[in-house]
Scaffold this motif. Sequence first.
Motif, PDB file in Angstrom:
ATOM      1  N   GLY A  45      35.193  23.335  40.739  1.00 43.98           N
ATOM      2  CA  GLY A  45      34.956  22.524  42.416  1.00 43.98           C
ATOM      3  C   GLY A  45      36.309  22.750  43.117  1.00 43.98           C
ATOM      4  O   GLY A  45      36.466  22.980  44.586  1.00 43.98           O
ATOM      5  N   ARG A  46      37.285  24.268  42.436  1.00 44.54           N
ATOM      6  CA  ARG A  46      38.304  24.918  43.223  1.00 44.54           C
ATOM      7  C   ARG A  46      37.057  26.391  43.582  1.00 44.54           C
ATOM      8  O   ARG A  46      35.995  27.079  43.368  1.00 44.54           O
ATOM      9  CB  ARG A  46      38.988  25.307  41.581  1.00 44.54           C
ATOM     10  N   ARG A  47      38.761  26.751  44.743  1.00 43.65           N
ATOM     11  CA  ARG A  47      37.734  27.574  45.770  1.00 43.65           C
ATOM     12  C   ARG A  47      38.794  28.989  45.974  1.00 43.65           C
ATOM     13  O   ARG A  47      39.842  28.918  45.958  1.00 43.65           O
ATOM     14  CB  ARG A  47      37.157  26.694  47.172  1.00 43.65           C
ATOM     15  N   THR A  48      37.770  29.779  45.698  1.00 41.35           N
ATOM     16  CA  THR A  48      38.804  31.109  46.278  1.00 41.35           C
ATOM     17  C   THR A  48      39.750  30.857  47.935  1.00 41.35           C
ATOM     18  O   THR A  48      39.496  30.209  48.707  1.00 41.35           O
ATOM     19  CB  THR A  48      38.304  32.070  46.411  1.00 41.35           C
ATOM     20  N   ASP A  52      34.879  31.010  48.697  1.00 40.05           N
ATOM     21  CA  ASP A  52      33.735  31.282  47.436  1.00 40.05           C
ATOM     22  C   ASP A  52      34.565  30.333  46.088  1.00 40.05           C
ATOM     23  O   ASP A  52      35.747  29.821  46.078  1.00 40.05           O
ATOM     24  CB  ASP A  52      33.557  32.544  46.896  1.00 40.05           C
ATOM     25  N   PRO A  53      33.350  30.271  45.373  1.00 42.70           N
ATOM     26  CA  PRO A  53      33.499  29.478  43.740  1.00 42.70           C
ATOM     27  C   PRO A  53      34.762  30.182  42.936  1.00 42.70           C
ATOM     28  O   PRO A  53      34.700  31.190  43.501  1.00 42.70           O
ATOM     29  CB  PRO A  53      32.275  28.896  43.159  1.00 42.70           C
ATOM     30  N   THR A  96      29.276  23.231  37.403  1.00 40.30           N
ATOM     31  CA  THR A  96      28.111  24.167  36.587  1.00 40.30           C
ATOM     32  C   THR A  96      28.716  24.923  35.785  1.00 40.30           C
ATOM     33  O   THR A  96      29.834  25.735  35.847  1.00 40.30           O
ATOM     34  CB  THR A  96      27.532  24.617  38.346  1.00 40.30           C
ATOM     35  N   MET A  97      27.451  25.411  34.971  1.00 47.37           N
ATOM     36  CA  MET A  97      28.280  26.500  33.886  1.00 47.37           C
ATOM     37  C   MET A  97      26.874  27.648  35.150  1.00 47.37           C
ATOM     38  O   MET A  97      26.154  27.618  34.510  1.00 47.37           O
ATOM     39  CB  MET A  97      27.218  26.060  32.859  1.00 47.37           C
ATOM     40  N   ARG A 101      27.094  34.644  37.702  1.00 52.78           N
ATOM     41  CA  ARG A 101      26.360  34.092  39.687  1.00 52.78           C
ATOM     42  C   ARG A 101      25.416  32.512  39.264  1.00 52.78           C
ATOM     43  O   ARG A 101      26.115  31.907  39.851  1.00 52.78           O
ATOM     44  CB  ARG A 101      26.114  34.454  40.855  1.00 52.78           C
ATOM     45  N   PRO A 102      24.305  33.297  39.183  1.00 53.53           N
ATOM     46  CA  PRO A 102      23.637  32.293  38.481  1.00 53.53           C
ATOM     47  C   PRO A 102      24.126  31.153  38.161  1.00 53.53           C
ATOM     48  O   PRO A 102      24.450  31.335  36.846  1.00 53.53           O
ATOM     49  CB  PRO A 102      22.179  33.186  37.947  1.00 53.53           C
ATOM     50  N   THR A 103      23.710  29.469  38.057  1.00 53.70           N
ATOM     51  CA  THR A 103      24.448  28.446  37.472  1.00 53.70           C
ATOM     52  C   THR A 103      22.874  29.041  36.673  1.00 53.70           C
ATOM     53  O   THR A 103      21.489  28.606  36.303  1.00 53.70           O
ATOM     54  CB  THR A 103      23.614  27.180  38.121  1.00 53.70           C
TER      55      THR A 103
END
Length: 116
Positions: A45-48, A52-53, A96-97, A101-103
Amino acid sequence: MVPLGRWESIHGIVRAELRLLSPAEGGRQTPVPGKGVLRPLWDIGRRTAAGDPDLLVARIWVESALALPPAATGSVRLGPLSPALWRPLQPGMTITMHEGRPTVGTATIIETSNVR
Protein backbone atom coordinates in the motif's frame (compact mmCIF):
# COMPACT_ATOMS: atom_id res chain seq x y z
CA MET A 1 20.44 -18.42 5.61
CA VAL A 2 19.03 -17.39 9.01
CA PRO A 3 16.67 -20.01 10.57
CA LEU A 4 13.02 -18.94 10.80
CA GLY A 5 12.87 -18.77 14.62
CA ARG A 6 15.92 -16.53 14.79
CA TRP A 7 14.60 -14.34 11.95
CA GLU A 8 11.31 -13.86 13.83
CA SER A 9 13.02 -12.87 17.06
CA ILE A 10 15.25 -10.32 15.32
CA HIS A 11 12.96 -8.86 12.66
CA GLY A 12 9.40 -9.82 13.54
CA ILE A 13 7.10 -11.71 11.22
CA VAL A 14 3.88 -11.32 9.27
CA ARG A 15 1.59 -14.34 8.94
CA ALA A 16 -0.75 -14.43 5.96
CA GLU A 17 -2.97 -16.63 3.84
CA LEU A 18 -1.42 -16.52 0.35
CA ARG A 19 -3.32 -17.34 -2.83
CA LEU A 20 -1.04 -17.84 -5.81
CA LEU A 21 -2.43 -17.05 -9.24
CA SER A 22 -2.48 -19.86 -11.78
CA PRO A 23 -0.06 -19.76 -14.72
CA ALA A 24 -3.08 -19.00 -16.97
CA GLU A 25 -3.75 -15.89 -14.82
CA GLY A 26 -0.13 -14.78 -15.18
CA GLY A 27 1.08 -16.42 -11.96
CA ARG A 28 4.13 -18.51 -11.21
CA GLN A 29 4.98 -21.56 -13.30
CA THR A 30 6.75 -23.26 -10.38
CA PRO A 31 5.94 -23.76 -6.67
CA VAL A 32 7.03 -21.31 -3.97
CA PRO A 33 9.72 -23.17 -2.01
CA GLY A 34 8.88 -23.46 1.67
CA LYS A 35 12.16 -22.61 3.40
CA GLY A 36 12.58 -18.85 3.09
CA VAL A 37 14.81 -18.82 0.02
CA LEU A 38 12.37 -16.83 -2.14
CA ARG A 39 12.36 -13.04 -1.63
CA PRO A 40 9.49 -11.68 -3.71
CA LEU A 41 8.34 -8.08 -3.88
CA TRP A 42 5.19 -7.02 -2.03
CA ASP A 43 2.78 -4.14 -2.55
CA ILE A 44 1.65 -3.28 0.98
CA GLY A 45 0.00 0.00 0.00
CA ARG A 46 2.97 2.38 0.08
CA ARG A 47 3.49 4.77 -2.85
CA THR A 48 6.53 6.51 -4.30
CA ALA A 49 6.63 10.29 -4.80
CA ALA A 50 5.48 9.67 -8.39
CA GLY A 51 2.47 7.71 -7.12
CA ASP A 52 3.71 4.29 -8.22
CA PRO A 53 3.60 1.28 -5.88
CA ASP A 54 6.62 1.16 -3.57
CA LEU A 55 7.32 -2.57 -3.67
CA LEU A 56 9.11 -4.03 -0.63
CA VAL A 57 11.04 -7.29 -0.21
CA ALA A 58 10.15 -10.05 2.25
CA ARG A 59 11.32 -13.63 2.59
CA ILE A 60 8.55 -16.18 2.44
CA TRP A 61 8.24 -19.41 4.45
CA VAL A 62 5.39 -21.81 3.66
CA GLU A 63 3.77 -23.18 6.83
CA SER A 64 2.98 -26.90 7.12
CA ALA A 65 4.23 -27.80 3.63
CA LEU A 66 7.46 -28.14 1.70
CA ALA A 67 6.19 -25.78 -1.03
CA LEU A 68 3.10 -23.94 -2.29
CA PRO A 69 2.19 -24.94 -5.87
CA PRO A 70 0.89 -22.52 -8.50
CA ALA A 71 -2.84 -21.70 -8.10
CA ALA A 72 -2.81 -22.99 -4.50
CA THR A 73 -3.67 -21.24 -1.24
CA GLY A 74 -1.77 -21.73 2.00
CA SER A 75 -0.50 -20.15 5.19
CA VAL A 76 2.84 -18.39 4.95
CA ARG A 77 5.16 -16.32 7.10
CA LEU A 78 6.73 -13.23 5.62
CA GLY A 79 10.04 -11.92 6.89
CA PRO A 80 10.27 -8.26 5.78
CA LEU A 81 13.76 -7.06 4.95
CA SER A 82 12.73 -3.56 6.11
CA PRO A 83 10.46 -4.43 9.08
CA ALA A 84 9.70 -0.86 10.17
CA LEU A 85 7.93 -0.16 6.86
CA TRP A 86 5.56 -3.10 7.48
CA ARG A 87 4.33 -1.90 10.91
CA PRO A 88 1.06 -0.37 9.58
CA LEU A 89 -0.20 -3.80 8.43
CA GLN A 90 -3.17 -5.18 10.38
CA PRO A 91 -5.03 -8.50 10.26
CA GLY A 92 -7.57 -8.56 7.44
CA MET A 93 -5.56 -6.30 5.09
CA THR A 94 -4.73 -7.64 1.63
CA ILE A 95 -1.32 -7.22 -0.01
CA THR A 96 -0.05 -8.41 -3.39
CA MET A 97 2.98 -10.51 -4.28
CA HIS A 98 5.06 -9.57 -7.33
CA GLU A 99 7.97 -11.01 -9.23
CA GLY A 100 8.82 -8.03 -11.35
CA ARG A 101 5.74 -5.95 -12.19
CA PRO A 102 3.01 -8.57 -12.63
CA THR A 103 1.01 -9.69 -9.61
CA VAL A 104 1.56 -13.40 -8.93
CA GLY A 105 -0.47 -13.72 -5.72
CA THR A 106 -2.56 -12.02 -3.06
CA ALA A 107 -2.16 -12.43 0.68
CA THR A 108 -4.56 -11.64 3.48
CA ILE A 109 -2.80 -10.71 6.71
CA ILE A 110 -3.58 -13.05 9.61
CA GLU A 111 -1.17 -11.75 12.25
CA THR A 112 1.75 -9.40 12.72
CA SER A 113 4.36 -9.66 15.44
CA ASN A 114 6.26 -6.86 17.08
CA VAL A 115 9.05 -5.87 14.79
CA ARG A 116 12.07 -3.91 15.88
